[in-house]
Design a protein around this motif. Structure first.
Motif, PDB file in Angstrom:
ATOM      1  N   ARG A 218     -13.914   2.091   4.929  1.00  0.00           N
ATOM      2  CA  ARG A 218     -14.409   1.767   3.589  1.00  0.00           C
ATOM      3  C   ARG A 218     -13.266   1.872   2.568  1.00  0.00           C
ATOM      4  NH1 ARG A 218     -18.236   5.714   0.774  1.00  0.00           N
ATOM      5  NH2 ARG A 218     -19.519   5.600   2.648  1.00  0.00           N
ATOM      6  N   LEU A 220     -10.063   1.440   3.074  1.00  0.00           N
ATOM      7  CA  LEU A 220      -9.121   0.331   3.198  1.00  0.00           C
ATOM      8  C   LEU A 220      -9.766  -1.011   2.828  1.00  0.00           C
ATOM      9  CD1 LEU A 220      -7.188   1.320   6.449  1.00  0.00           C
ATOM     10  CD2 LEU A 220      -6.741   1.939   4.088  1.00  0.00           C
ATOM     11  N   GLY A 221     -11.092  -1.025   2.801  1.00  0.00           N
ATOM     12  CA  GLY A 221     -11.784  -2.258   2.423  1.00  0.00           C
ATOM     13  C   GLY A 221     -12.052  -2.353   0.934  1.00  0.00           C
ATOM     14  N   THR A 222     -11.877  -1.239   0.207  1.00  0.00           N
ATOM     15  CA  THR A 222     -12.195  -1.276  -1.232  1.00  0.00           C
ATOM     16  C   THR A 222     -10.993  -0.984  -2.141  1.00  0.00           C
ATOM     17  OG1 THR A 222     -12.925   1.015  -1.029  1.00  0.00           O
ATOM     18  CG2 THR A 222     -14.640  -0.673  -1.001  1.00  0.00           C
ATOM     19  N   ARG A 224      -7.544  -1.449  -3.671  1.00  0.00           N
ATOM     20  CA  ARG A 224      -6.607  -2.578  -3.735  1.00  0.00           C
ATOM     21  C   ARG A 224      -5.400  -2.211  -4.580  1.00  0.00           C
ATOM     22  NH1 ARG A 224     -11.452  -5.277  -3.097  1.00  0.00           N
ATOM     23  NH2 ARG A 224     -11.297  -7.192  -1.870  1.00  0.00           N
ATOM     24  N   ARG A 225      -4.278  -2.855  -4.201  1.00  0.00           N
ATOM     25  CA  ARG A 225      -3.082  -2.730  -5.033  1.00  0.00           C
ATOM     26  C   ARG A 225      -3.040  -3.950  -5.942  1.00  0.00           C
ATOM     27  NH1 ARG A 225       1.700  -1.258  -1.786  1.00  0.00           N
ATOM     28  NH2 ARG A 225       1.268  -3.202  -0.698  1.00  0.00           N
ATOM     29  N   CYS A 255      -3.212   0.952  -8.478  1.00  0.00           N
ATOM     30  CA  CYS A 255      -4.242   0.864  -7.443  1.00  0.00           C
ATOM     31  C   CYS A 255      -5.595   1.145  -8.066  1.00  0.00           C
ATOM     32  CB  CYS A 255      -4.002   1.911  -6.371  1.00  0.00           C
ATOM     33  SG  CYS A 255      -2.790   1.413  -5.211  1.00  0.00           S
ATOM     34  N   SER A 279      -3.952  -9.234  -6.225  1.00  0.00           N
ATOM     35  CA  SER A 279      -4.462  -8.002  -5.578  1.00  0.00           C
ATOM     36  C   SER A 279      -4.329  -8.148  -4.077  1.00  0.00           C
ATOM     37  CB  SER A 279      -5.930  -7.794  -5.953  1.00  0.00           C
ATOM     38  OG  SER A 279      -6.745  -8.704  -5.250  1.00  0.00           O
ATOM     39  N   GLU A 280      -4.201  -6.984  -3.415  1.00  0.00           N
ATOM     40  CA  GLU A 280      -4.125  -7.004  -1.949  1.00  0.00           C
ATOM     41  C   GLU A 280      -4.686  -5.708  -1.381  1.00  0.00           C
ATOM     42  OE1 GLU A 280      -0.092  -7.028  -0.476  1.00  0.00           O
ATOM     43  OE2 GLU A 280       0.598  -5.834  -2.174  1.00  0.00           O
ATOM     44  N   LEU A 281      -5.235  -5.812  -0.185  1.00  0.00           N
ATOM     45  CA  LEU A 281      -5.686  -4.616   0.533  1.00  0.00           C
ATOM     46  C   LEU A 281      -4.454  -3.977   1.173  1.00  0.00           C
ATOM     47  CD1 LEU A 281      -8.925  -6.075   2.136  1.00  0.00           C
ATOM     48  CD2 LEU A 281      -8.808  -4.401   0.290  1.00  0.00           C
ATOM     49  N   ASN A 283      -2.612  -0.794   3.948  1.00  0.00           N
ATOM     50  CA  ASN A 283      -2.816   0.114   5.079  1.00  0.00           C
ATOM     51  C   ASN A 283      -2.987   1.538   4.526  1.00  0.00           C
ATOM     52  OD1 ASN A 283      -0.273   1.174   4.542  1.00  0.00           O
ATOM     53  ND2 ASN A 283       0.734  -0.113   6.068  1.00  0.00           N
ATOM     54  N   ALA A 287      -2.241   3.088   0.818  1.00  0.00           N
ATOM     55  CA  ALA A 287      -3.401   3.565   0.059  1.00  0.00           C
ATOM     56  C   ALA A 287      -3.180   5.012  -0.388  1.00  0.00           C
ATOM     57  CB  ALA A 287      -4.661   3.469   0.914  1.00  0.00           C
TER      58      ALA A 287
END
Lengths: 295, 223
Positions: A218, A220-222, A224-225, A255, A279-281, A283, A287
């Protein structure tokens, strides 16, 4: 899910230095939870409190529903403990140490699990643990925990001193074992990459507090940078939902758990002079740095 | 479980104990050889006279040897436990912690006492062959507090070694030195005779100090 381990309102100080205040968390049965934090944020302090070697200034920890400070000795057979640096009795060899520990766990000791791992090490049965490499010692410590077959494993910085091969070996072996046997694991490590492969949930600690506790998937799925162009002299003053904003050569980076549309709207409300917002997800390592900052 | 603890302590102490046995017996043997030589040179009568009139015991060299043997035994046994806080492993075992700590001390004391018993046996055997029973008792009674000091030194060194904070260790060391002084107040025969049983009890009571250090270790005390 029942909590195997729960800490409530923990507060600890070393002298006048506050480590944390009012820290609460729990580890549900069958989950692998990683405690992540920079040096000095209280990871080892938490492990010491959990293993009963440090009395917190306030608050309490319960394992299997029993207060750690007053826990019955027999309960310790259900808890596997790995000390920082895979500390074991250096003056013993692999045969002596197995013989010693097995006496304390009648009925639950799995000698074959220990020797299965030892056979892969290719060390002489008479070789003292003191003369083994860090990697070999880590396997001895892991083998002893697997043989003990505890319900809960508490591992303090399991990657300390290990080369990438042994780190991978340790974390893969541990993950397969914990998943196959429905074990609960609470661990710390300063190498975040290893945690990503291993843990289900994570707690990210900053100095004196928990920043977030949630499943890694969750997180890593939410989280974002966000990066965007800003004027060179712009000094970001953003609210708390944006973590550690920094500007380097006209490029702002921060972030946030907010989705891109919300960030765009908030930046407009806050009159942030930004262009090219992307924006990007990330690792887990990115994070972690995004939430705790680089300094 | 206690058998396993004795097994662990045996692994740590076995070679040291063999060395301690050889060295202490060798020093005792050297003292006896010196006395033997004096008897040959001056005659047994003269030596008996000196022993009665001047309170000579001929084993003065042995005085601090048991103390040293005891202190070193504690260091050999407990330094590996404190190295990288290995004691945490011991205290995590599913066995009452007090029982475990006292079993570790009992293992050390038992091995030390066995070593000292050999010394006493050698001295008794040799002295009985050349001296009358009263003088043998004189020599052994003079040596008894020194050997008790060996056990006390072991227990006090364990107390100091298990202490987690260095400042407190220094303080413990100073207190230990004062306690050990009580064993060397009068180096003459029979000086401690009436007091010996109490001194033995006092020595055993010193084992309680080690638990204070372990309790402080468990509470996470540090400098």
């Amino acid at each position: 899910m029942t909590a195997i381990l729960e800490c409530k309102h923990l507060t600890h100080y070393y002298g006048k230095r506050k480590i944390y205040e009012d820290l609460s968390f729990e580890v549900p049965r069958g989950r692998i939870l990683g405690l992540l934090g920079k040096n000095g944020t209280g990871k080892t302090t938490t492990i010491n409190i959990l293993s009963g070697y440090l009395k917190p200034r306030a608050g309490e920890c319960r394992i299997f529903g029993e207060n750690i400070q007053t826990m019955a000795p027999s309960m310790r057979s259900r808890i596997g403990l790995l000390l920082e640096g895979h500390v074991q009795y250096q003056f013993m060899n692999i045969v002596q140490i197995e013989k010693f520990y097995s006496a304390f766990y009648p009925g639950q000791w799995r000698r074959e699990a220990y020797y299965e791992l030892m056979n892969k090490l290719r060390v002489a049965p008479g070789q003292m643990i003191a003369r083994m490499s860090n990697g070999q010692r880590s396997q001895v410590a892991l083998g002893l925990i697997l043989a003990q077959n505890p319900e809960l494993l508490i591992l303090d910085d399991f990657s300390l001193g290990l080369d990438p091969g042994y780190r991978r070996l340790f974390s893969d072996y541990l993950r397969d074992y914990a998943r196959a046997e429905d074990k609960t694991v609470f661990l710390t490590s300063h190498i975040i990459q290893d945690m990503e492969r291993l843990v289900d949930d994570c707690i990210i600690m900053d100095y004196g507090r928990i920043l977030t506790q949630q499943p890694v998937a969750r997180l890593l799925g939410t989280l974002r940078r966000y990066t965007c162009r800003v004027p060179e002299q712009y000094v970001p003053d953003l609210p708390e939902e944006f973590y550690h904003p920094s500007v380097i050569r006209g490029r702002m980076e921060t972030c946030s758990f907010l989705p891109p549309a919300d960030v765009e709207r908030r930046f407009a409300e806050l009159q942030v002079p930004c262009t090219d917002l992307t924006s990007e997800l990330m690792n887990l390592e990115d994070a972690f740095i995004g939430l705790t900052g680089k300094y | 479980m206690l058998k396993a603890i004795f097994y662990k302590e045996w692994i740590k102490l076995r070679w040291y104990m063999l060395l301690a046995l050889i060295v202490t017996t060798a020093v005792a043997g050297y003292c006896l050889l010196r006395a033997d030589r004096a008897i040959e040179l001056r005659g047994a009568g003269h030596i008996w006279e000196v022993m009665v009139l001047k309170d000579a015991v001929f084993i003065d060299l042995l005085r601090f040897v048991p103390l040293l043997a005891g202190i070193l035994a504690a260091l050999v046994q407990f330094m590996p436990e404190m190295q990288r806080k290995c004691l945490k492993l011991t205290l995590h075992l599913p066995c009452p912690q007090q029982r475990m700590v006292f079993a570790m001390l009992a293992a050390g004391v038992a091995m030390l006492v066995a070593c000292f018993a050999v010394n006493f046996a050698v001295m008794t055997a040799w002295l009985s062959a050349v001296l009358p029973a009263e003088l043998v008792t004189n020599v052994l009674s003079a040596a008894a507090p020194w050997y008790l000091a060996g056990v006390a030194g072991y227990l006090l060194a364990a107390w100091v070694c298990l202490e987690p904070a260095w400042k407190r260790r220094v303080l413990n060391l100073a207190v230990a030195a004062l306690i050990v002084r009580a064993y060397f107040l009068a180096p003459v025969p029979r000086a401690y005779n009436d007091f010996l049983p109490w001194l033995a009890l006092y020595t055993l009571a010193l084992s309680l100090l080690a638990w204070i250090s372990v309790a402080r270790f468990k509470a996470g005390c540090q400098d």
